[in-house]
Design an enzyme around this catalytic site. Sequence first.
Site, PDB file in Angstrom:
ATOM      1  N   TYR A  43       0.829  -1.213   0.000  1.00 36.85           N
ATOM      2  CA  TYR A  43       0.000   0.000   0.000  1.00 36.85           C
ATOM      3  C   TYR A  43       0.861   1.260   0.000  1.00 36.85           C
ATOM      4  CZ  TYR A  43      -4.593   2.177   0.558  1.00 36.85           C
ATOM      5  OH  TYR A  43      -5.750   2.875   0.360  1.00 36.85           O
TER       6      TYR A  43
ATOM      7  N   LYS B  52      -3.552   8.229   3.016  1.00 40.35           N
ATOM      8  CA  LYS B  52      -4.781   7.951   3.765  1.00 40.35           C
ATOM      9  C   LYS B  52      -4.642   8.390   5.226  1.00 40.35           C
ATOM     10  CE  LYS B  52      -7.425   6.043   0.602  1.00 40.35           C
ATOM     11  NZ  LYS B  52      -8.634   6.736   0.110  1.00 40.35           N
TER      12      LYS B  52
END
Length: 258
Positions: A158, A165
């Site tokens: 990720y 995020k």
Amino acid sequence: MTDQLLKDKTGIVFGVANKRSIAWAIAKQLSGAGAKLAFTFQGEKLEGKVRPLVETLPGDNPILPCDVTREAEVDQVFADLGERWGKLDFVVHSIAFAPKADLEGRFSETSRDGYLLAQEISSYSLVLLARKAAPLMKDGGAIMAMTYLGGERAVKGYNVMGVAKAALESSIQYLADDLGPQGIRVNAISAGPVNTLAARGVSGFTGILDVVAEKAPLRRNVETSEIASTALFLLSGMSSGVTGEVIHVDCGFHCLGL
């Protein structure tokens, strides 16, 4: 019954890419609850995917071009909505992007340009949209964004998106505090992995789906309809006392240690 939960409410959905998008699942729930919706697209290619979907919904749902890295385009979107509706009740932010090269390999090798682009599109865009939407939320409103567990913990593959995020989730809290006096609530959903176009750009995504299905307390992956139902809750009066919150909709995976 939710068929009239958003009757006479107006909202805009950013981030529909195709029929598998979480944003599209949310849009269908909101439309089914009586909301009037507007949508955005970036470029002709995405317009060709978004427009046929939107045309399946009841009512007149404007579809507007918008690249969130161009503030003038964002201004035009909200000017159009102001002329059309005169107000806005909610915003759905389901926008994220990072260069594929920066979602592979080691996080320490993230490029400067890739890092900044991921932050601009995936995090700062929420701040920008909130600022532009707020003047139209004359009677208060709700803003909701999509996030993922990779913003709280290191999830292999990720990488730079996880950092973006994390910034997004922090922005949720600061925006909630900033806009709360105007009656505007700001929240996020941290969804479990879903097989979307964006998710398939994460290295090893299929393996992530398998691990969640095996280990999550509910022993399965989340359905987009479950995410959409939570979005309906956050954007309706049912959550009138909820702001600055990140709600996990991931079959409980987030609560696990080892």
